[in-house]
Design a protein around this motif. Structure first.
Motif, PDB file in Angstrom:
ATOM      1  N   VAL A  30       0.856  -1.186   0.000  1.00 29.43           N
ATOM      2  CA  VAL A  30       0.000   0.000   0.000  1.00 29.43           C
ATOM      3  C   VAL A  30       0.892   1.237   0.000  1.00 29.43           C
ATOM      4  CG1 VAL A  30      -1.797   1.275   1.219  1.00 29.43           C
ATOM      5  CG2 VAL A  30      -1.825  -1.227   1.231  1.00 29.43           C
ATOM      6  N   GLU A  31       0.656   2.115  -0.959  1.00 31.32           N
ATOM      7  CA  GLU A  31       1.443   3.336  -1.092  1.00 31.32           C
ATOM      8  C   GLU A  31       0.541   4.559  -0.969  1.00 31.32           C
ATOM      9  OE1 GLU A  31       4.361   5.557  -4.330  1.00 31.32           O
ATOM     10  OE2 GLU A  31       3.454   3.635  -4.843  1.00 31.32           O
ATOM     11  N   ARG A  32       0.959   5.486  -0.093  1.00 30.12           N
ATOM     12  CA  ARG A  32       0.220   6.742   0.063  1.00 30.12           C
ATOM     13  C   ARG A  32       0.597   7.668  -1.074  1.00 30.12           C
ATOM     14  NH1 ARG A  32       0.181  12.037   2.137  1.00 30.12           N
ATOM     15  NH2 ARG A  32      -1.631  12.459   3.434  1.00 30.12           N
ATOM     16  N   LYS A  33      -0.417   8.293  -1.661  1.00 29.73           N
ATOM     17  CA  LYS A  33      -0.209   9.247  -2.739  1.00 29.73           C
ATOM     18  C   LYS A  33      -0.978  10.524  -2.420  1.00 29.73           C
ATOM     19  CE  LYS A  33       0.806   5.940  -6.271  1.00 29.73           C
ATOM     20  NZ  LYS A  33       1.282   6.035  -7.613  1.00 29.73           N
TER      21      LYS A  33
ATOM     22  N   TYR B 150      -4.647   9.624  -0.895  1.00 33.33           N
ATOM     23  CA  TYR B 150      -5.267   8.327  -1.141  1.00 33.33           C
ATOM     24  C   TYR B 150      -4.189   7.255  -1.073  1.00 33.33           C
ATOM     25  CZ  TYR B 150      -3.701   9.273  -5.940  1.00 33.33           C
ATOM     26  OH  TYR B 150      -2.954   9.593  -7.054  1.00 33.33           O
ATOM     27  N   TYR B 151      -4.626   6.012  -0.975  1.00 36.11           N
ATOM     28  CA  TYR B 151      -3.721   4.894  -0.762  1.00 36.11           C
ATOM     29  C   TYR B 151      -3.984   3.850  -1.838  1.00 36.11           C
ATOM     30  CZ  TYR B 151      -3.106   7.237   3.660  1.00 36.11           C
ATOM     31  OH  TYR B 151      -2.825   8.174   4.609  1.00 36.11           O
ATOM     32  N   VAL B 152      -2.953   3.556  -2.637  1.00 35.43           N
ATOM     33  CA  VAL B 152      -3.084   2.608  -3.731  1.00 35.43           C
ATOM     34  C   VAL B 152      -2.483   1.273  -3.296  1.00 35.43           C
ATOM     35  CG1 VAL B 152      -2.481   2.102  -6.128  1.00 35.43           C
ATOM     36  CG2 VAL B 152      -2.992   4.454  -5.438  1.00 35.43           C
ATOM     37  N   ALA B 153      -3.272   0.211  -3.402  1.00 36.54           N
ATOM     38  CA  ALA B 153      -2.834  -1.136  -3.024  1.00 36.54           C
ATOM     39  C   ALA B 153      -2.529  -1.938  -4.278  1.00 36.54           C
ATOM     40  CB  ALA B 153      -3.918  -1.832  -2.210  1.00 36.54           C
ATOM     41  N   THR B 154      -1.373  -2.602  -4.256  1.00 37.85           N
ATOM     42  CA  THR B 154      -0.979  -3.428  -5.390  1.00 37.85           C
ATOM     43  C   THR B 154      -0.573  -4.815  -4.905  1.00 37.85           C
ATOM     44  OG1 THR B 154       1.300  -2.609  -5.270  1.00 37.85           O
ATOM     45  CG2 THR B 154      -0.184  -1.485  -6.805  1.00 37.85           C
TER      46      THR B 154
END
Length: 183
Positions: free
Chosen positions: A38-41, A69-73
């Motif tokens: 999870v990366e905060r953007k 927002y937080y992108v999950a990969t």
């Protein structure tokens, strides 16, 4: 006074009272995206994007130009994006996490904190009805979202928050002039 400032003032004032915190942001993100990265953007909306998000959501208030927002990969593929929304329910704030799936539909809603009396908080099963819902006219209390006796204001505030988040997500995924899409 801007809406964001008003919410911040209420949050600070209410934090001295009996605020009920259910999850931290980290706990909510781990619950929504187990095993994912999870990366905060952060995005900075243009005035045009703010107006577009406002129009799409049906909200009366212009959203903030600053969006976290937080992108999950998983294995390099985006599996979802999480947004945290703090809003006033009746007179006190609530913070929820709205997860948007890779197709742009609501995937999950988690309540992080709720400062109104707990009897105004819907049961977890009520939040499940948002799963798979896109941003359209059916995402409203008068259509696909069931109201709750005794928690009408919470249900309305949650539905409006889901609409705000889905609208922001839609605006953010569109390429701005000279830029590529984000979430």
């Amino acid at each position: 006074m801007s809406r964001l400032l008003a919410v911040a003032v209420v949050v600070l004032a209410a934090s001295a009272t009996n605020a009920k915190v259910f999850l931290s942001q980290d706990e909510a993100l781990k619950l929504a995206f187990p095993g994912a990265t999870v990366e905060r953007k952060t995005a900075f909306l243009t005035a045009e994007q703010q107006h577009e998000a406002k129009s799409l959501s049906g909200d009366e208030v212009l959203p903030s130009a600053l969006v976290a927002y937080y992108v999950a990969t998983t294995n390099g593929s985006v599996i979802g994006t999480a947004y945290f929304d703090t809003h006033i329910v009746r007179t006190l704030p609530e913070t929820i996490m709205v997860v948007v799936d890779a197709t742009g539909r609501a995937a999950r809603i988690e309540v992080l904190s709720f400062q109104e009396p707990e009897e105004y908080l819907p049961r977890p099963r009520w939040y499940e009805q948002f799963q798979g819902k896109p941003l359209n006219d059916d995402l409203s209390m008068k259509r696909a979202i069931r109201p709750i006796a005794g928690a009408t204001l919470t249900a309305r505030a949650t539905t409006e928050a889901a609409r705000r988040v889905l609208a922001l997500h839609e605006v953010l995924k569109r390429p701005a002039a000279g830029k590529s899409a984000s979430p």
